[in-house]
Design a protein around this motif. Structure first.
Motif, PDB file in Angstrom:
ATOM      1  N   UNK A  61       0.825  -1.201   0.000  1.00  0.00           N
ATOM      2  CA  UNK A  61       0.000   0.000   0.000  1.00  0.00           C
ATOM      3  C   UNK A  61       0.863   1.257   0.000  1.00  0.00           C
ATOM      4  N   UNK A  62       2.012   1.222   0.676  1.00  0.00           N
ATOM      5  CA  UNK A  62       2.927   2.370   0.636  1.00  0.00           C
ATOM      6  C   UNK A  62       3.381   2.618  -0.798  1.00  0.00           C
TER       7      UNK A  62
ATOM      8  N   UNK B 250       0.131   6.066   5.205  1.00  0.00           N
ATOM      9  CA  UNK B 250       0.691   7.282   5.796  1.00  0.00           C
ATOM     10  C   UNK B 250       2.153   7.457   5.386  1.00  0.00           C
ATOM     11  N   UNK B 251       2.902   6.369   5.368  1.00  0.00           N
ATOM     12  CA  UNK B 251       4.310   6.453   4.955  1.00  0.00           C
ATOM     13  C   UNK B 251       4.414   6.927   3.507  1.00  0.00           C
ATOM     14  N   UNK B 252       3.624   6.324   2.622  1.00  0.00           N
ATOM     15  CA  UNK B 252       3.642   6.727   1.217  1.00  0.00           C
ATOM     16  C   UNK B 252       3.229   8.179   1.045  1.00  0.00           C
ATOM     17  N   UNK B 253       2.190   8.603   1.787  1.00  0.00           N
ATOM     18  CA  UNK B 253       1.728   9.993   1.699  1.00  0.00           C
ATOM     19  C   UNK B 253       2.780  10.961   2.222  1.00  0.00           C
ATOM     20  N   UNK B 254       3.485  10.568   3.279  1.00  0.00           N
ATOM     21  CA  UNK B 254       4.522  11.432   3.851  1.00  0.00           C
ATOM     22  C   UNK B 254       5.656  11.658   2.859  1.00  0.00           C
TER      23      UNK B 254
ATOM     24  N   UNK C  18      -2.982  14.456  -3.513  1.00  0.00           N
ATOM     25  CA  UNK C  18      -3.320  15.502  -2.558  1.00  0.00           C
ATOM     26  C   UNK C  18      -2.176  15.773  -1.584  1.00  0.00           C
ATOM     27  N   UNK C  19      -1.279  14.820  -1.403  1.00  0.00           N
ATOM     28  CA  UNK C  19      -0.156  15.008  -0.479  1.00  0.00           C
ATOM     29  C   UNK C  19       0.837  16.042  -0.991  1.00  0.00           C
ATOM     30  N   UNK C  20       0.949  16.179  -2.308  1.00  0.00           N
ATOM     31  CA  UNK C  20       1.940  17.091  -2.888  1.00  0.00           C
ATOM     32  C   UNK C  20       1.589  18.553  -2.625  1.00  0.00           C
ATOM     33  N   UNK C  21       0.354  19.012  -2.928  1.00  0.00           N
ATOM     34  CA  UNK C  21       0.030  20.402  -2.584  1.00  0.00           C
ATOM     35  C   UNK C  21       0.088  20.676  -1.089  1.00  0.00           C
ATOM     36  N   UNK C  22      -0.190  19.669  -0.270  1.00  0.00           N
ATOM     37  CA  UNK C  22      -0.063  19.856   1.182  1.00  0.00           C
ATOM     38  C   UNK C  22       1.379  20.177   1.537  1.00  0.00           C
TER      39      UNK C  22
END
Length: 218
Positions: A39-40, A80-84, A141-145
């Motif tokens: 999933x990561x 969460x790891x992948x999003x981070x 969505x993680x990138x603009x954050x």
């Protein structure tokens, strides 16, 4: 063994291949951690579909291979790891570099970036939370954050909450469906096609409006 169980449940007795086969291999070698790693990677490489990996992990739990709660926790940690990682891609890229690139694009204006930043300042928290439950945008969505330097604790908290809901739905669906776990993909695939269609229409409309405005000013 997990591969034997999947072979027995596959249609026409055909072996599991493709993304499902890769996920099976990961889970056989690494156990429940393999589902989390898969999933990561899915977050970093969106073509790897979570709608296959998550129900498959739920199916393995239904056969007693894994603990259901452990699967949900492991896959949520993976999300969460992948999003981070993508968050820090946004941080490292930086808004100044983004603005410099946009300034060179023919149909996009810096005012568009300003409006996007203003929108994210108002709705960024909701975008990160609900974005974790929308195909395609789940990763992006993680990138603009990161670009907008959303506070890391806030980002991680919202990402964890959204990912927990998304992952739980699909893992439990696979758990409940058992040998019919792959049916989940059909419904999510239809939803994803709708999202893609909406994005394409929005992009085409944006380009058309900009081209018409440019012609009027010439």
């Amino acid at each position: 063994m997990l591969s034997h169980a999947l072979l027995a449940s596959s249609t026409a007795g055909e072996p599991t291949t493709g993304v499902a086969g890769w996920a099976v291999d990961m889970m056989e070698k690494l156990g429940v951690a393999g589902a989390g790693i898969a999933i990561a990677l899915e977050n970093l490489f969106p073509p790897l579909p979570s709608e296959i990996i998550l129900p498959l992990a739920g199916f393995t739990a239904s056969r007693g291979e894994f603990n259901l709660v452990a699967v949900i926790i492991a896959t949520t940690i993976g999300s969460v790891v992948g999003a981070a990682v993508l968050y820090y891609v946004g941080v490292l890229f930086g808004r100044d570099r983004l603005r410099a690139i946009v300034d060179k694009l023919p149909l996009v204006k810096l005012q568009d970036v300003d409006r996007a930043e203003a929108w994210f300042a108002r709705h960024g928290r909701k975008a990160v939370f609900f974005g974790r439950m929308i195909p395609i945008f789940r990763s992006l969505i993680s990138i603009p954050a990161g670009l907008e330097r959303m506070g890391l604790p806030t980002f991680l908290g919202l990402t964890t909450a959204g990912s927990l809901i998304w992952n739980s739905i699909f893992v439990i669906a696979g758990y409940r469906l058992g040998e019919r776990w792959d049916e989940v993909e059909k419904y999510v695939g239809a939803f994803q096609n709708v999202v893609i269609a909406v994005v394409v229409v929005a992009v085409v409309a944006f380009i058309a409006v900009r081209v018409l405005r440019r012609r009027r000013t010439v």
